[in-house]
Design a protein around this motif. Structure first.
Motif, PDB file in Angstrom:
ATOM      1  N   PRO A  23       6.283 -17.577  -0.444  1.00  0.00           N
ATOM      2  CA  PRO A  23       6.651 -16.400  -1.232  1.00  0.00           C
ATOM      3  C   PRO A  23       5.613 -15.276  -1.170  1.00  0.00           C
ATOM      4  CG  PRO A  23       6.922 -18.400  -2.529  1.00  0.00           C
ATOM      5  CD  PRO A  23       6.262 -18.793  -1.250  1.00  0.00           C
ATOM      6  N   THR A  24       4.345 -15.617  -1.152  1.00  0.00           N
ATOM      7  CA  THR A  24       3.296 -14.593  -1.095  1.00  0.00           C
ATOM      8  C   THR A  24       3.381 -13.808   0.211  1.00  0.00           C
ATOM      9  OG1 THR A  24       1.863 -15.978  -2.447  1.00  0.00           O
ATOM     10  CG2 THR A  24       0.814 -14.185  -1.249  1.00  0.00           C
ATOM     11  N   GLU A  25       3.592 -14.517   1.312  1.00  0.00           N
ATOM     12  CA  GLU A  25       3.721 -13.845   2.607  1.00  0.00           C
ATOM     13  C   GLU A  25       4.983 -12.988   2.643  1.00  0.00           C
ATOM     14  OE1 GLU A  25       4.245 -14.877   7.359  1.00  0.00           O
ATOM     15  OE2 GLU A  25       3.664 -16.476   5.995  1.00  0.00           O
ATOM     16  N   ALA A  26       6.090 -13.506   2.115  1.00  0.00           N
ATOM     17  CA  ALA A  26       7.339 -12.740   2.088  1.00  0.00           C
ATOM     18  C   ALA A  26       7.162 -11.460   1.280  1.00  0.00           C
ATOM     19  CB  ALA A  26       8.462 -13.587   1.500  1.00  0.00           C
ATOM     20  N   ASN A  27       6.524 -11.566   0.115  1.00  0.00           N
ATOM     21  CA  ASN A  27       6.319 -10.388  -0.727  1.00  0.00           C
ATOM     22  C   ASN A  27       5.450  -9.349  -0.023  1.00  0.00           C
ATOM     23  OD1 ASN A  27       7.898 -11.518  -2.680  1.00  0.00           O
ATOM     24  ND2 ASN A  27       6.211 -12.070  -4.032  1.00  0.00           N
ATOM     25  N   HIS A  28       4.434  -9.813   0.686  1.00  0.00           N
ATOM     26  CA  HIS A  28       3.578  -8.882   1.427  1.00  0.00           C
ATOM     27  C   HIS A  28       4.394  -8.183   2.530  1.00  0.00           C
ATOM     28  CE1 HIS A  28      -0.012  -7.091   3.036  1.00  0.00           C
ATOM     29  NE2 HIS A  28       0.304  -7.559   4.235  1.00  0.00           N
ATOM     30  N   LEU A  29       5.210  -8.927   3.240  1.00  0.00           N
ATOM     31  CA  LEU A  29       6.046  -8.333   4.279  1.00  0.00           C
ATOM     32  C   LEU A  29       7.035  -7.326   3.682  1.00  0.00           C
ATOM     33  CD1 LEU A  29       6.717 -11.475   6.490  1.00  0.00           C
ATOM     34  CD2 LEU A  29       5.479  -9.411   7.187  1.00  0.00           C
ATOM     35  N   TYR A  30       7.632  -7.655   2.545  1.00  0.00           N
ATOM     36  CA  TYR A  30       8.548  -6.724   1.886  1.00  0.00           C
ATOM     37  C   TYR A  30       7.820  -5.436   1.502  1.00  0.00           C
ATOM     38  CZ  TYR A  30      12.340 -10.161   1.502  1.00  0.00           C
ATOM     39  OH  TYR A  30      13.351 -11.048   1.770  1.00  0.00           O
ATOM     40  N   LYS A  31       6.598  -5.554   1.030  1.00  0.00           N
ATOM     41  CA  LYS A  31       5.832  -4.354   0.679  1.00  0.00           C
ATOM     42  C   LYS A  31       5.548  -3.504   1.912  1.00  0.00           C
ATOM     43  CE  LYS A  31       3.543  -6.389  -3.341  1.00  0.00           C
ATOM     44  NZ  LYS A  31       2.253  -6.834  -3.911  1.00  0.00           N
ATOM     45  N   VAL A  32       5.234  -4.150   3.031  1.00  0.00           N
ATOM     46  CA  VAL A  32       5.000  -3.413   4.279  1.00  0.00           C
ATOM     47  C   VAL A  32       6.284  -2.700   4.703  1.00  0.00           C
ATOM     48  CG1 VAL A  32       4.464  -3.634   6.739  1.00  0.00           C
ATOM     49  CG2 VAL A  32       3.100  -4.878   5.050  1.00  0.00           C
ATOM     50  N   GLY A  33       7.418  -3.395   4.643  1.00  0.00           N
ATOM     51  CA  GLY A  33       8.697  -2.785   5.007  1.00  0.00           C
ATOM     52  C   GLY A  33       9.043  -1.607   4.111  1.00  0.00           C
ATOM     53  N   ALA A  34       8.802  -1.760   2.809  1.00  0.00           N
ATOM     54  CA  ALA A  34       9.067  -0.665   1.870  1.00  0.00           C
ATOM     55  C   ALA A  34       8.159   0.525   2.163  1.00  0.00           C
ATOM     56  CB  ALA A  34       8.861  -1.151   0.430  1.00  0.00           C
ATOM     57  N   TYR A  35       6.888   0.239   2.426  1.00  0.00           N
ATOM     58  CA  TYR A  35       5.935   1.320   2.717  1.00  0.00           C
ATOM     59  C   TYR A  35       6.367   2.103   3.960  1.00  0.00           C
ATOM     60  CZ  TYR A  35       1.566   3.830   3.268  1.00  0.00           C
ATOM     61  OH  TYR A  35       0.635   4.828   3.382  1.00  0.00           O
ATOM     62  N   LEU A  36       6.714   1.395   5.017  1.00  0.00           N
ATOM     63  CA  LEU A  36       7.141   2.062   6.252  1.00  0.00           C
ATOM     64  C   LEU A  36       8.428   2.850   6.037  1.00  0.00           C
ATOM     65  CD1 LEU A  36       6.375  -0.690   8.917  1.00  0.00           C
ATOM     66  CD2 LEU A  36       5.069   1.396   8.434  1.00  0.00           C
ATOM     67  N   THR A  37       9.356   2.289   5.275  1.00  0.00           N
ATOM     68  CA  THR A  37      10.618   2.981   4.994  1.00  0.00           C
ATOM     69  C   THR A  37      10.369   4.274   4.234  1.00  0.00           C
ATOM     70  OG1 THR A  37      11.872   0.913   4.959  1.00  0.00           O
ATOM     71  CG2 THR A  37      12.856   2.792   3.818  1.00  0.00           C
ATOM     72  N   PHE A  38       9.574   4.201   3.167  1.00  0.00           N
ATOM     73  CA  PHE A  38       9.340   5.388   2.346  1.00  0.00           C
ATOM     74  C   PHE A  38       8.540   6.454   3.086  1.00  0.00           C
ATOM     75  CE2 PHE A  38       9.422   2.268  -1.442  1.00  0.00           C
ATOM     76  CZ  PHE A  38      10.802   2.208  -1.382  1.00  0.00           C
ATOM     77  N   CYS A  39       7.543   6.021   3.837  1.00  0.00           N
ATOM     78  CA  CYS A  39       6.741   6.995   4.593  1.00  0.00           C
ATOM     79  C   CYS A  39       7.580   7.662   5.674  1.00  0.00           C
ATOM     80  CB  CYS A  39       5.507   6.342   5.185  1.00  0.00           C
ATOM     81  SG  CYS A  39       4.253   5.948   3.947  1.00  0.00           S
ATOM     82  N   THR A  40       8.453   6.900   6.313  1.00  0.00           N
ATOM     83  CA  THR A  40       9.311   7.461   7.356  1.00  0.00           C
ATOM     84  C   THR A  40      10.362   8.390   6.752  1.00  0.00           C
ATOM     85  OG1 THR A  40       8.996   5.497   8.734  1.00  0.00           O
ATOM     86  CG2 THR A  40      10.880   6.892   9.255  1.00  0.00           C
ATOM     87  N   ALA A  41      11.084   7.916   5.748  1.00  0.00           N
ATOM     88  CA  ALA A  41      12.159   8.710   5.153  1.00  0.00           C
ATOM     89  C   ALA A  41      11.626   9.923   4.398  1.00  0.00           C
ATOM     90  CB  ALA A  41      12.994   7.840   4.219  1.00  0.00           C
ATOM     91  N   GLY A  42      10.452   9.780   3.787  1.00  0.00           N
ATOM     92  CA  GLY A  42       9.887  10.868   2.994  1.00  0.00           C
ATOM     93  C   GLY A  42       8.919  11.758   3.747  1.00  0.00           C
ATOM     94  N   ALA A  43       8.757  11.520   5.046  1.00  0.00           N
ATOM     95  CA  ALA A  43       7.821  12.293   5.873  1.00  0.00           C
ATOM     96  C   ALA A  43       6.419  12.289   5.273  1.00  0.00           C
ATOM     97  CB  ALA A  43       8.333  13.722   6.080  1.00  0.00           C
ATOM     98  N   LEU A  44       6.006  11.121   4.775  1.00  0.00           N
ATOM     99  CA  LEU A  44       4.664  10.983   4.206  1.00  0.00           C
ATOM    100  C   LEU A  44       3.694  10.636   5.318  1.00  0.00           C
ATOM    101  CD1 LEU A  44       5.588   8.903   1.038  1.00  0.00           C
ATOM    102  CD2 LEU A  44       5.286  11.373   1.219  1.00  0.00           C
ATOM    103  N   ARG A  45       2.464  11.093   5.174  1.00  0.00           N
ATOM    104  CA  ARG A  45       1.458  10.840   6.206  1.00  0.00           C
ATOM    105  C   ARG A  45       0.262  10.115   5.604  1.00  0.00           C
ATOM    106  NH1 ARG A  45       0.511  16.688   8.495  1.00  0.00           N
ATOM    107  NH2 ARG A  45       0.034  16.923   6.323  1.00  0.00           N
ATOM    108  N   GLY A  46      -0.452   9.441   6.473  1.00  0.00           N
ATOM    109  CA  GLY A  46      -1.679   8.773   6.042  1.00  0.00           C
ATOM    110  C   GLY A  46      -1.422   7.787   4.936  1.00  0.00           C
ATOM    111  N   ASN A  47      -2.178   7.934   3.867  1.00  0.00           N
ATOM    112  CA  ASN A  47      -2.078   6.976   2.760  1.00  0.00           C
ATOM    113  C   ASN A  47      -1.252   7.510   1.590  1.00  0.00           C
ATOM    114  OD1 ASN A  47      -3.804   8.923   1.829  1.00  0.00           O
ATOM    115  ND2 ASN A  47      -5.305   7.499   1.001  1.00  0.00           N
ATOM    116  N   GLU A  48      -0.467   8.567   1.775  1.00  0.00           N
ATOM    117  CA  GLU A  48       0.292   9.150   0.665  1.00  0.00           C
ATOM    118  C   GLU A  48       1.238   8.156   0.002  1.00  0.00           C
ATOM    119  OE1 GLU A  48       0.503  13.853   1.934  1.00  0.00           O
ATOM    120  OE2 GLU A  48       2.097  12.511   2.619  1.00  0.00           O
ATOM    121  N   GLY A  49       1.796   7.238   0.750  1.00  0.00           N
ATOM    122  CA  GLY A  49       2.711   6.255   0.178  1.00  0.00           C
ATOM    123  C   GLY A  49       2.065   5.365  -0.869  1.00  0.00           C
ATOM    124  N   PHE A  50       0.750   5.181  -0.784  1.00  0.00           N
ATOM    125  CA  PHE A  50       0.054   4.331  -1.744  1.00  0.00           C
ATOM    126  C   PHE A  50      -0.027   4.961  -3.135  1.00  0.00           C
ATOM    127  CE2 PHE A  50      -1.881   2.538   2.208  1.00  0.00           C
ATOM    128  CZ  PHE A  50      -1.321   1.283   2.081  1.00  0.00           C
TER     129      PHE A  50
END
Length: 169
Positions: A34-61
């Motif tokens: 579960p810990t690994e799955a949750n980390h992967l989900y967070k990575v997927g969410a981060y990439l999705t939001f940064c891509t869809a929102g045109a965020l750069r660098g660490n703005e998604g954090f």
């Protein structure tokens, strides 16, 4: 030395980004940890939001979990007008009624003064295959499982921003 032509600052093709996010989702669903799955989900969410929102660098954090939870249902009941084409000019009311999710970033962004929320509206699902609504719901679900209701949305189990942690696993 032989020279070569560099292509700096060119993004990944959208299809490659969508496929990468799909692979992350599949890997998270396939893992038994579960810990690994949750980390992967967070990575997927981060990439999705940064891509869809045109965020750069660490703005998604800077995504604020309490505000995400406040705005989570905004745009859920939206609908796409029947007359919509790529050339349609929508009214403000039409735009407010489109299916969308809200990304509330907390900080000092894009020339603003002072710390405040910067709200970015994204389509719930994009024509390219990005699924911001699904990833937002998953991020909130994971945060709640970790016992976190406030703080950085991309946080570790102890509430520290993943942007501040060298190795969050």
């Amino acid at each position: 030395r032989m020279g070569h032509k560099s292509k700096a600052n060119h993004p990944l093709p959208m299809g490659a980004m969508v496929r990468c996010i799909e692979l992350i989702k599949e890997a998270a669903q396939a893992t038994l940890a579960p810990t690994e799955a949750n980390h992967l989900y967070k990575v997927g969410a981060y990439l999705t939001f940064c891509t869809a929102g045109a965020l750069r660098g660490n703005e998604g954090f800077f995504l604020d979990l309490a505000a995400v939870r406040t705005f989570q249902d905004v745009g859920r009941g939206g609908h796409i007008p029947n007359r919509l084409t790529s050339n349609t000019i929508l009214t403000e009311e039409d735009c407010l009624n489109l299916p969308h999710v809200v990304l509330p970033l907390l900080g000092n962004f894009k020339g603003e003064t002072g710390i405040d929320h910067h709200l970015i509206n994204l389509a719930s699902n994009s024509m390219s295959g990005l699924e911001p609504c699904w990833w937002l719901d998953k991020l909130v679900e994971i945060s709640e499982q970790e016992g976190r209701l406030i703080g950085p949305a991309f946080g570790t189990t102890n509430g520290t921003s993943m942007g501040d942690v060298a190795n969050p696993l």
